[in-house]
Enzyme design. Structure first.
Site, PDB file in Angstrom:
ATOM      1  N   HIS A   1       0.842  -1.205   0.000  1.00 20.27           N
ATOM      2  CA  HIS A   1       0.000   0.000   0.000  1.00 20.27           C
ATOM      3  C   HIS A   1       0.870   1.245   0.000  1.00 20.27           C
ATOM      4  O   HIS A   1       1.962   1.255   0.569  1.00 20.27           O
ATOM      5  CB  HIS A   1      -1.007  -0.004   1.153  1.00 20.27           C
TER       6      HIS A   1
ATOM      7  N   ASP B   1      -0.406   4.417   0.827  1.00 20.64           N
ATOM      8  CA  ASP B   1      -0.837   5.445   1.782  1.00 20.64           C
ATOM      9  C   ASP B   1      -0.131   5.206   3.111  1.00 20.64           C
ATOM     10  O   ASP B   1       0.459   4.134   3.330  1.00 20.64           O
ATOM     11  CB  ASP B   1      -2.359   5.433   1.970  1.00 20.64           C
TER      12      ASP B   1
ATOM     13  N   ASP C   1       6.262   1.220   6.533  1.00 28.73           N
ATOM     14  CA  ASP C   1       4.842   0.862   6.366  1.00 28.73           C
ATOM     15  C   ASP C   1       4.192   1.803   5.378  1.00 28.73           C
ATOM     16  O   ASP C   1       3.680   2.843   5.751  1.00 28.73           O
ATOM     17  CB  ASP C   1       4.136   0.915   7.722  1.00 28.73           C
TER      18      ASP C   1
ATOM     19  N   GLU D   1      -5.164   1.678   2.646  1.00 33.26           N
ATOM     20  CA  GLU D   1      -4.985   0.602   3.625  1.00 33.26           C
ATOM     21  C   GLU D   1      -5.133   1.108   5.053  1.00 33.26           C
ATOM     22  O   GLU D   1      -5.736   0.450   5.889  1.00 33.26           O
ATOM     23  CB  GLU D   1      -3.613  -0.062   3.435  1.00 33.26           C
ATOM     24  N   GLU D   2      -4.603   2.293   5.320  1.00 35.62           N
ATOM     25  CA  GLU D   2      -4.631   2.810   6.696  1.00 35.62           C
ATOM     26  C   GLU D   2      -6.000   3.405   7.054  1.00 35.62           C
ATOM     27  O   GLU D   2      -6.177   3.982   8.123  1.00 35.62           O
ATOM     28  CB  GLU D   2      -3.535   3.876   6.893  1.00 35.62           C
TER      29      GLU D   2
ATOM     30  N   ASP E   1       3.924  -6.530   4.187  1.00 37.68           N
ATOM     31  CA  ASP E   1       3.336  -5.433   4.978  1.00 37.68           C
ATOM     32  C   ASP E   1       3.245  -5.813   6.456  1.00 37.68           C
ATOM     33  O   ASP E   1       2.342  -5.396   7.156  1.00 37.68           O
ATOM     34  CB  ASP E   1       1.946  -5.079   4.402  1.00 37.68           C
TER      35      ASP E   1
ATOM     36  N   HIS F   1     -28.822  10.694  39.564  1.00 43.24           N
ATOM     37  CA  HIS F   1     -27.949  11.064  40.669  1.00 43.24           C
ATOM     38  C   HIS F   1     -27.968   9.925  41.684  1.00 43.24           C
ATOM     39  O   HIS F   1     -29.039   9.492  42.120  1.00 43.24           O
ATOM     40  CB  HIS F   1     -28.467  12.363  41.284  1.00 43.24           C
TER      41      HIS F   1
ATOM     42  N   THR G   1     -20.999  11.441  40.809  1.00 46.91           N
ATOM     43  CA  THR G   1     -21.929  10.542  41.483  1.00 46.91           C
ATOM     44  C   THR G   1     -23.111  10.202  40.580  1.00 46.91           C
ATOM     45  O   THR G   1     -24.259  10.446  40.904  1.00 46.91           O
ATOM     46  CB  THR G   1     -22.431  11.193  42.779  1.00 46.91           C
TER      47      THR G   1
ATOM     48  N   SER H   1      -4.828  -9.149  12.852  1.00 52.76           N
ATOM     49  CA  SER H   1      -5.354  -9.558  11.561  1.00 52.76           C
ATOM     50  C   SER H   1      -4.880  -8.609  10.466  1.00 52.76           C
ATOM     51  O   SER H   1      -4.644  -7.438  10.708  1.00 52.76           O
ATOM     52  CB  SER H   1      -6.884  -9.570  11.598  1.00 52.76           C
TER      53      SER H   1
ATOM     54  N   HIS I   1       3.222   2.555  13.216  1.00 54.75           N
ATOM     55  CA  HIS I   1       2.157   3.549  13.389  1.00 54.75           C
ATOM     56  C   HIS I   1       2.508   4.578  14.457  1.00 54.75           C
ATOM     57  O   HIS I   1       1.651   5.326  14.911  1.00 54.75           O
ATOM     58  CB  HIS I   1       0.832   2.853  13.733  1.00 54.75           C
TER      59      HIS I   1
HETATM   60 ZN   LIG Z   1       0.872  -1.428   6.314  1.00 51.90          ZN
HETATM   61 ZN   LIG Z   2      -0.049   0.471   8.678  1.00 49.94          ZN
END
Ligand SMILES: [Zn+2]
Ligand SMILES: [Zn+2]
Ligand SMILES: [Zn+2]
Ligand SMILES: [Zn+2]
Lengths: 478, 478
Positions: A99, A101, A134, A168-169, A197, A230, A332, A419, A447
């Site tokens: 990617h 981006d 990245d 992608e991001e 990646d 309350h 409260t 993932s 990141h």
């Molecule tokens: Zn990446």
């Molecule tokens: Zn990334």
């Protein structure tokens, strides 16, 4: 034996080091932040940059337009760039993904250097810049490999299909449709897929990644009174939603990581001997996990158990509560409606529908036990499936040989706990083996502030990508 | 018998109705919002307004300066206004309290009228405006009573000491010190205290309030890793603080309102017959609680049990979690450090130190059961004690007679579930009986948009304050 060709190629890469770093510097200088509407033109500019580089090397390039961005209808989505280098029917065809981006970055966030200027520390070899690792480094790695072959006069060993996206991001908006659509068109000759990646497990040894956990994310909402109350006026008179919610959340998992939902464990595939044999070679120690946690509050005291807990077994995390008091200080309040959120990291062979069924059955049973007059709602917020490939496939064998050739060691065979949804999409759409072949190392800070890519990882990584293609070309057809 | 004098006084109040409403309109027009630094001059202006009114009636007035505001050192605190009307040694001396600052209000918040313009709806008698009921109406009620006595030529029945503060809605900064300091000085003649700053239980029947619950507010902090983690990468490997916290919070209370902390119940004073006899007369129905909750999610199905749960028994509420994910949507975070917050409403005869001891012992026992390698911290964030007065005291007897005279009914004898800290301060500093004698009704919306005071409550309330002073003057010296 590709040995001789490879040595020539490697030498050419070494010769072109400065030019490759300049290419990365040009790419990093384009702030292609997909999450920032104001920078959308820069994402397009980065796409154009790649198209130009690819065309200059003689690749056939097509840009797939994706239309408007659903959550920002005033914005055009950047295109998915499809490219083909080589049309030789006698060669293998390999599909690679990356990617173009990047994550947002501001100097004020704590960067030591300008995030969109590649800053090379000659002493350490660290090349700082947003997108360096990245995923601009790996994407340019493929382009570098093509160029070095041309300059060295070494025949390119495969037909290379490339798929580079620009969102992608920000959720890979529109990508899945393109992959499914092109599986029988632009990608139809692909015999295997390679994605660069992700990251090495540590800093010294490359890895090949053959599995990812999935994630099923749930919420439980408990509501009672019409509005927040309350606690002085109503405490003791009303059935408090928070009281019910903490009880429910307390039934899900224990602090040793055991998921307390009946039947979940039974869905997990038994660990095989073959699989187990991969672990002892992996370079990973308890100190590594202590360092990443910044504490010793671990569940397992054995590095293999830690890796298995991360990669191979499901886990359940409670993320938080929406609707309750969350600020510093004391308020409260009796919250009127609270939503607890938790997710389960799933692994082979957990069918996601089975997971949902067991989770809901558990929650419903526990709700019944509460004998509460509050109203309960539980739902699946989103789900992404786990993925696992065979690390014995020729695609992995080739990558392993390439690592040994370039780095002189057998790679770690790893999974990841998180993932990378595109992996599963490629596997399902093409029906081919997918390999995750990372270029960067665990400390790159993809990141974070001060993202970097080591010169060694970039240059040897470029060699690795080329070598991988040579070995893939040599693998027996099965 | 004060009957004749009272009738003359009442008639005078009726005659002066318009003038009293104008006085309230003038006060509401001064936006004395103590929480808004920009409006601080208006709080001072409101103090000046009271000083002028009091002096015009011949009262002796002193303003106690409080210095700078600790959390806003650039701001001067508005003064506590002390006033004395009457120096007759043969008369009783009564100390009254009120506050002249108000809650913030903006038309945009949803007000139907300008919040700082008194808007009288002639049909319903509702007088809308910020501070109308909280607490300018009651404060002016005392001034109206003095003026009506003067105009009617009725001898004022007591020496009246007044204490009006300007920071009540911002924590009563500086007030406690003044009360303690003046207990033996400006307040030294006070024989009883009357505070008009709460509300009727319903809308039709006045009440006398003789008790308030206290509040002990606690936090439990669980910390593990150095920073928030990604649940994909670390789920299953780390002892998650949220897992421990929800378990701990789940041990505190059940959804039937039973506090599960050993020994807490034993600290509660048994309900006496005398006390029990006060409940059946109280005008309160299940519909009242359903209306205030906006739901039927109650713990008790009997109105007396509801009132007892609110006033007479302790309750425990879980307010929320700091440090976890609280936004809408899904975030796959493992929070590194989470703080659960809960509080116990306390009642006679719970000694606060005993409550703390039992709470901490309970938490420590439950932490030990968790067998966790996380770090735990539990603390008392703040505590305010419960308060209860004898509703048989002559101060209450006089107020009860006054209600019967003005409204023709026996007042509800109520407690409140929440706390009004100044009540306890006055009781402890002066050693005298304190009576809460509200003017407004339960639907006035003191801290909400469209705050109002009914004309009836203001005018009959002015009569009530005057009548109370007459009956107090007649009560036997004990
Ligand atoms: Zn990446
Ligand atoms: Zn990334
Ligand atoms: Zn008030
Ligand atoms: Zn108030």
């Amino acid at each position: 034996m590709p040995s001789e060709k490879l040595d020539t190629y490697f030498k050419q890469v070494d010769v072109m080091t400065d030019s490759f770093i300049n290419r990365l510097a040009s790419a990093v200088a384009i702030p292609s932040v997909s999450a920032d509407p104001a920078l959308r033109p820069k994402v397009f500019a980065m796409g154009d940059f790649l198209v130009k580089e690819l065309k200059a090397l003689g690749a056939h390039v097509e840009a797939r337009e994706l239309g408007k961005q659903p959550d920002h209808p005033e914005l055009d989505l950047p295109p998915v760039i499809l490219a083909r280098y080589g049309e030789d029917k006698s060669k293998r065809t390999i599909l690679v993904y990356g990617h173009y981006d990047v994550q947002p970055a501001l100097k004020e966030d704590g960067w030591n250097t300008e995030p969109f200027e590649l800053s090379v520390d000659e002493e350490t070899g660290k090349m700082f810049g947003r997108g360096s690792t990245d995923d601009k480094g790996p994407v340019l790695g493929w382009i570098n490999a093509i160029e070095a072959h041309q300059k060295a006069g070494v025949d390119f060993p495969v037909n290379l299909l490339m798929c580079f996206e620009g969102m992608e991001e920000y959720g890979s908006e529109g990508l899945d449709d393109v992959i499914r659509e092109e599986a029988s068109k632009f990608f139809k000759d692909a015999e295997a897929v390679c994605i660069s990646d992700n990251y090495w497990l540590g800093t010294e040894k490359p890895c090949l990644t053959y599995g990812l956990r999935g994630c099923s994310y749930y919420s439980i909402t408990v509501s009672g009174p019409a509005a927040d109350l309350h606690s002085g006026v109503f405490g003791g008179t009303v059935t408090e939603p928070m009281t019910d919610l903490v009880k429910l959340l307390g039934t899900l998992v224990d602090n040793k990581g055991n998921i307390l939902i009946d039947g979940i464990k039974d869905l997990v595939a038994p660990v095989t001997e073959e699989e187990l044999a991969l672990y002892p070679n992996i370079s990973f120690s308890m100190d590594d996990i202590y360092t990443s946690l910044g504490s010793k509050t671990v569940i397992h005291d054995d590095p293999i158990k830690v890796l298995q807990a991360r990669w191979r077994f499901p886990s359940l995390s409670i993320h938080g509560v929406e609707g309750a008091f969350y600020n510093p200080g004391a308020k409260t309040v009796i919250p009127a409606k609270v939503t607890g959120k938790f997710s389960i990291r799933t692994v082979p062979n957990m069918e996601l529908e089975d997971v949902d069924r067991l989770v809901f059955a558990h929650i419903d049973r526990e709700i019944a036990k509460l004998n509460s007059n509050n109203t309960f709602k539980r739902e699946l917020m989103h789900a992404g499936k786990w993925w696992v490939a065979s690390p014995k496939h020729w695609n992995f064998e080739a990558a392993s040989k390439a690592v040994q050739k370039v780095f002189g060691c057998v790679p770690d065979f790893t999974r990841e706990g998180g993932s990378i949804p595109v992996t599963l999409t490629f596997e399902q759409a093409t029906g081919k083996n997918v390999l995750l072949l990372p270029m960067g190392s665990s400390t790159d800070g993809a990141h974070s502030i001060n993202e970097k890519l080591d010169k060694r990882n970039y240059i040897e990584g470029t060699k690795l990508l080329g070598a991988y293609l040579h070995y893939v070309a040599e693998e027996k057809q099965v």
